[in-house]
Write a protein that holds these residues in place. Sequence first.
Motif, PDB file in Angstrom:
ATOM      1  N   HIS A  53      39.489  43.590  51.808  1.00 37.93           N
ATOM      2  CA  HIS A  53      40.425  44.694  51.559  1.00 37.93           C
ATOM      3  C   HIS A  53      41.783  44.417  52.198  1.00 37.93           C
ATOM      4  N   GLU A  56      43.796  41.576  50.648  1.00 37.38           N
ATOM      5  CA  GLU A  56      44.430  41.939  49.385  1.00 37.38           C
ATOM      6  C   GLU A  56      45.687  42.776  49.620  1.00 37.38           C
ATOM      7  N   CYS A 117      34.357  32.165  39.502  1.00 36.55           N
ATOM      8  CA  CYS A 117      35.582  32.824  39.036  1.00 36.55           C
ATOM      9  C   CYS A 117      35.871  32.499  37.571  1.00 36.55           C
ATOM     10  N   LEU A 272      34.746  36.746  47.780  1.00 37.86           N
ATOM     11  CA  LEU A 272      34.906  38.079  47.196  1.00 37.86           C
ATOM     12  C   LEU A 272      36.336  38.305  46.707  1.00 37.86           C
ATOM     13  N   ARG A 276      37.400  38.953  42.748  1.00 44.40           N
ATOM     14  CA  ARG A 276      38.146  40.157  42.379  1.00 44.40           C
ATOM     15  C   ARG A 276      39.443  39.784  41.680  1.00 44.40           C
ATOM     16  N   ARG A 279      38.576  38.876  38.108  1.00 44.19           N
ATOM     17  CA  ARG A 279      38.317  40.073  37.300  1.00 44.19           C
ATOM     18  C   ARG A 279      39.622  40.735  36.858  1.00 44.19           C
ATOM     19  N   ARG A 280      40.695  40.530  37.612  1.00 45.19           N
ATOM     20  CA  ARG A 280      41.998  41.106  37.247  1.00 45.19           C
ATOM     21  C   ARG A 280      42.856  40.109  36.473  1.00 45.19           C
ATOM     22  N   SER A 286      42.671  32.867  42.129  1.00 49.70           N
ATOM     23  CA  SER A 286      41.331  32.418  42.536  1.00 49.70           C
ATOM     24  C   SER A 286      41.335  30.936  42.873  1.00 49.70           C
TER      25      SER A 286
END
Length: 366
Positions: A53, A56, A117, A272, A276, A279-280, A286
């Motif tokens: 978190h 990011e 990824c 992680l 994420r 996914r975006r 990545s």
Amino acid sequence: MKTGTAPLAAQWTTWVPVVAVVALVLAWGRELPGFVVALVGLCLVGAVLAAVHHAEVVAHRAGEPFGSLVLAVAVTVIEVGLIVTLMAGGGDKASTYARDTVFAAVMITCNGIVGLCVLVGALRNRVVVFNAEGSGGALATVCTLATMTLVLPTFTTSQPGPEFTGAQLTFAAVASICLYGIFVAVQTVRHRDYFLPVERDGQEPAADEHAPLPTDRETAASLGLLVVALVAVVGNAKLVSPTIEGAVESAGLPTAVVGVVIALMVLAPETLAAVRAARRNRLQTSLNLAYGSAIASIGLTIPAIALASIWLSGPLVLGEDATHMVLLVLTAVVSALTVVPGRATLLQGGVHLALFAAFVFLSFSP
């Protein structure tokens, strides 16, 4: 990373790293019963999620590729401390910990993270796109560093066994830190555009594309909590490592398994964060995380271990065996074929994950 998240989410990402560090302080240097080890493990998982978190938040404020660099360097610096700590207290049986952990980090990043990824991105978009110039240069740096530090010691003749002499180790350390410095300069200054996310026509925008930037205060708080969370991750990993070592020894497994498990735990935040990003629709982010972590893992660990070897007792075994060298060569070839086109599909993701599975299986059953 969206700012303005729910207060509850902001709360747990603030207090979980602190609780994990408190648990680390209270448990450090003590004999831990099973239920306490389990609690430490829970703190470890919470610290990993909190680290993602806060990484990011910092990445969103700094922008690419600086955000990826922050997490890669922070994790690697603390990883070095963990390796040195394990080697200092492990005696002769710890002589391969640095080699095993660094090689595991290369396999996890170049096959595990990249494969996962690509798979996640391709499931959503069929074909994922990225910048071949930046990723290709990063991959070339990984291959050079890995060969120079993990393969050459097996073939040098000045020192018996898969070890470097003092002069050879010094050369490898200086070359590693120089290559790392050049890579960072290229990634962040001279050719920064090579490491920025690439979009193709029709691709959905990233979820955080229009999110407001965090304030300076929020960024500073997240940077501080990121460091706290990473300290908690590696410190708690050190606390549970005796249990892991005991389980490995009781099961009759090779000592290399310890390095694999430790590398998996330490690289969990980056994994992680990379997934994420995929996914975006930000596969370049990545790849920045994956290859940047591999470069930092070698480029910072080898010089630090070379310096620590001055006062560490026992041999320092760096050279890999034939099985791992085959896996390294195959990883380099497959990675080049993945990166050069600048596009990838489910097939490339599956091939990388198959290589990662082979590495894990052969670590347990050499």
